[in-house]
Each structure stands twice: as structure tokens, then as C-alpha cells.
Design a protein around this motif. Structure first.
Motif, PDB file in Angstrom:
ATOM      1  N   LEU A  61      10.838  16.016  19.300  1.00 44.64           N
ATOM      2  CA  LEU A  61       9.561  15.485  19.759  1.00 44.64           C
ATOM      3  C   LEU A  61       8.719  16.604  20.358  1.00 44.64           C
ATOM      4  CD1 LEU A  61      10.701  12.180  21.513  1.00 44.64           C
ATOM      5  CD2 LEU A  61      10.022  12.527  19.128  1.00 44.64           C
ATOM      6  N   ASN A  89       5.391  12.140  18.357  1.00 41.65           N
ATOM      7  CA  ASN A  89       5.727  12.684  17.051  1.00 41.65           C
ATOM      8  C   ASN A  89       4.889  13.946  16.837  1.00 41.65           C
ATOM      9  OD1 ASN A  89       5.327  13.158  14.130  1.00 41.65           O
ATOM     10  ND2 ASN A  89       6.487  11.274  13.865  1.00 41.65           N
ATOM     11  N   THR A  94       1.843  10.358  17.574  1.00 46.07           N
ATOM     12  CA  THR A  94       2.129   8.980  17.973  1.00 46.07           C
ATOM     13  C   THR A  94       3.086   8.999  19.163  1.00 46.07           C
ATOM     14  OG1 THR A  94       1.865   8.168  15.712  1.00 46.07           O
ATOM     15  CG2 THR A  94       3.109   6.780  17.235  1.00 46.07           C
ATOM     16  N   TYR A  96       5.934   7.939  21.993  1.00 45.91           N
ATOM     17  CA  TYR A  96       7.128   7.122  22.131  1.00 45.91           C
ATOM     18  C   TYR A  96       7.437   6.830  23.600  1.00 45.91           C
ATOM     19  CZ  TYR A  96       7.885   8.508  17.265  1.00 45.91           C
ATOM     20  OH  TYR A  96       7.733   8.726  15.917  1.00 45.91           O
ATOM     21  N   THR A 114       7.599   2.770  27.548  1.00 41.72           N
ATOM     22  CA  THR A 114       8.402   2.915  26.345  1.00 41.72           C
ATOM     23  C   THR A 114       7.716   2.092  25.259  1.00 41.72           C
ATOM     24  OG1 THR A 114      10.445   3.120  27.631  1.00 41.72           O
ATOM     25  CG2 THR A 114      10.669   2.611  25.293  1.00 41.72           C
ATOM     26  N   TYR A 115       7.280   2.763  24.196  1.00 45.21           N
ATOM     27  CA  TYR A 115       6.489   2.109  23.154  1.00 45.21           C
ATOM     28  C   TYR A 115       7.368   1.372  22.147  1.00 45.21           C
ATOM     29  CZ  TYR A 115       2.350   4.778  24.596  1.00 45.21           C
ATOM     30  OH  TYR A 115       1.302   5.303  25.298  1.00 45.21           O
ATOM     31  N   HIS A 117       6.149   0.238  18.781  1.00 48.02           N
ATOM     32  CA  HIS A 117       5.002   0.173  17.877  1.00 48.02           C
ATOM     33  C   HIS A 117       5.145  -0.941  16.832  1.00 48.02           C
ATOM     34  CE1 HIS A 117       2.984   3.652  19.499  1.00 48.02           C
ATOM     35  NE2 HIS A 117       4.113   4.337  19.463  1.00 48.02           N
TER      36      HIS A 117
END
Length: 252
Positions: A61, A89, A94, A96, A114-115, A117
Motif C-alpha cells: 500500500l 492503493n 483508493t 482502505y 476502515t473502508y 467499498h
């Protein structure tokens, strides 16, 4: 200092699917933050934005880290020690995970996201001194936290825009989703500490009442780094000026 970070963030539009060609793994940008005190623009703090790789069991990451620290002579007046970071990312930015840890004049707050998506949700944990609160909030597609958004703006294709083009974008902050907006004003060359720079000039706004309004200049090159910003908030005005930039992804 939150106002200063918020000022930077409100310059951005979301372009889903954009690929990261501007932000590398070892970048460091340093700024001076000034505020208008009794009619005099005074340097109060240093803002540093850094990137670094973080390896997990499944992937690498990109850590986006922003710190804000008052200069020592102002600590007795209003001491600030703020940390904002987002783990994203590296190809699409994106997010996380997100962490915000602020200490401003003795006021402490920690917020973690904390995603999810796929489910369109964010699990949040908020801590204030001895109080902890968990909450899950719903978000729309493309919604990002304040730090991921600050970096994501550099993926925008300003060259394809005509002056006067306006765009909106979603941000989650303090567990609430809102709309930010920018208007592209064209190119302008300005003098900075790191040299004379041709820049994309942007005007900002937000759907939030009392939100920051201002202007930001991003370098009109492959890195698109913020080099100067002016902002206005209900209680005054201020600016951000770049001091140094190292580890850029693209050599100019």
C-alpha cells in the motif's frame, strides 16, 4: 490547523478510474502555514506531506501522511500536534484505512476508518480522552477521506479543461459525507521558494455552511504538487507556502 488541511482538500474533483501517474512512494512536501493575526500574516506552523510504501500480507500500500506542528514560539499560545494518514492503493489512490490523531490547544481526538467499498460503508472508531465510540456509516462510490482526496486531486487532467469548468466530489469527514467543488481558472505562473512555476489555478467551495473558500496553485507538470494556497474561513484568512519538495515521482 484542521482549517488549513480542509482548505487544501476542497480543491479536488473525483475522476473514477484514474490511474496514479503523479504520486510516488518517497515524496516529501514541506509547507509554511500562516494566519492573519490583527491584520498581519504570521507564520505559525509547518505542514509536512509524505508518502511511503507499506507492505501487507497481500499487497504493498501507499501511506499518505500529513503532519501539522506549530513553531515552538507559538506552542504556549496554541500548541498543535496533528497527524492525518491514509493507506491507499498505489495505482488508484483508493483508500482502505484512515487515521486522524489531533491535539490542538489541549483538545484531543482520534478517528479511524476502515473502508468497505463493496458494501458502500465505512467502519469508524472515535476516541476522545476516556470515551470510545464505534459507528458504521454509508458512503457513495468514489468517496474518500480528507488525505486521500488531497492526493487524488493530482490525478486530474487539467489540460483537457477549459477555464471556468466546475466539478464536484464527495468527501467523508467526521463521519459525515458532503460535497466539495472546484472551478478551474486556467494557468498562471507564480514565484515560489522552489522556483518560478507554471501552475493550474483552482477556486474552491463546499456545500457545508461556514466551510473554507480559497484558491490553490498546482504545478502544471506531471507531478501537480500544491505550491501555494490562500484560504478564507469565518474567523479569518491564511495561506500555505511550499518550502521544499523532494522524492518526486517525475523528474522535471
Amino acid at each position: 490547523m484542521l482549517r488549513i488541511l480542509f482548505a487544501l482538500t476542497c480543491f479536488i474533483s473525483v475522476s473514477l478510474g484514474a490511474q496514479n501517474t503523479a504520486v510516488g512512494f518517497n515524496e516529501k512536501l514541506t509547507y509554511t502555514a500562516a494566519y492573519n493575526m490583527s491584520g498581519i500574516l504570521t507564520d505559525l506552523a509547518q505542514v509536512t506531506m509524505e508518502t511511503s510504501p507499506v507492505k501487507t500480507s497481500k499487497a504493498t500500500l501507499l501511506r499518505l501522511k500529513c503532519t501539522a506542528t506549530t513553531y515552538s514560539k507559538w506552542d504556549n499560545f496554541f500548541k498543535i500536534r496533528d497527524l492525518y494518514e491514509s493507506y491507499v492503493n498505489p495505482k488508484t489512490l483508493t483508500p482502505y484505512l484512515y487515521n486522524r490523531d489531533i491535539n490542538e490547544g489541549g483538545y484531543y481526538k482520534n478517528m479511524k476508518y476502515t473502508y468497505g467499498h463493496k458494501s458502500g460503508t465505512v467502519k469508524t472508531v472515535m476516541k476522545k480522552k476516556n470515551h470510545t465510540e464505534n459507528k458504521t456509516v454509508n458512503i457513495g462510490a468514489g468517496t474518500k477521506d480528507i488525505i486521500a482526496t488531497m492526493y487524488y486531486m493530482r490525478l486530474m487532467d487539467f489540460e483537457s479543461m477549459s477555464a471556468g469548468t466546475s466539478k464536484s466530489f464527495p468527501i467523508i469527514f467526521d463521519r459525515e459525507e458532503f460535497k466539495g467543488a472546484i472551478t478551474y481558472l486556467g494557468k498562471e505562473t507564480i514565484s515560489t521558494t522552489i522556483g518560478s512555476k507554471s501552475c493550474y489555478k483552482l477556486s474552491i467551495g463546499s456545500s457545508e455552511s461556514g466551510a473554507v473558500k480559497g484558491t490553490l496553485w498546482l504545478t502544471a507538470d506531471a507531478n501537480k504538487i500544491p505550491v501555494y494556497g490562500k484560504f478564507k474561513i469565518p474567523v479569518g484568512t491564511g495561506e500555505l507556502k511550499i518550502k521544499s519538495a523532494t522524492g518526486l515521482k517525475n523528474q522535471i
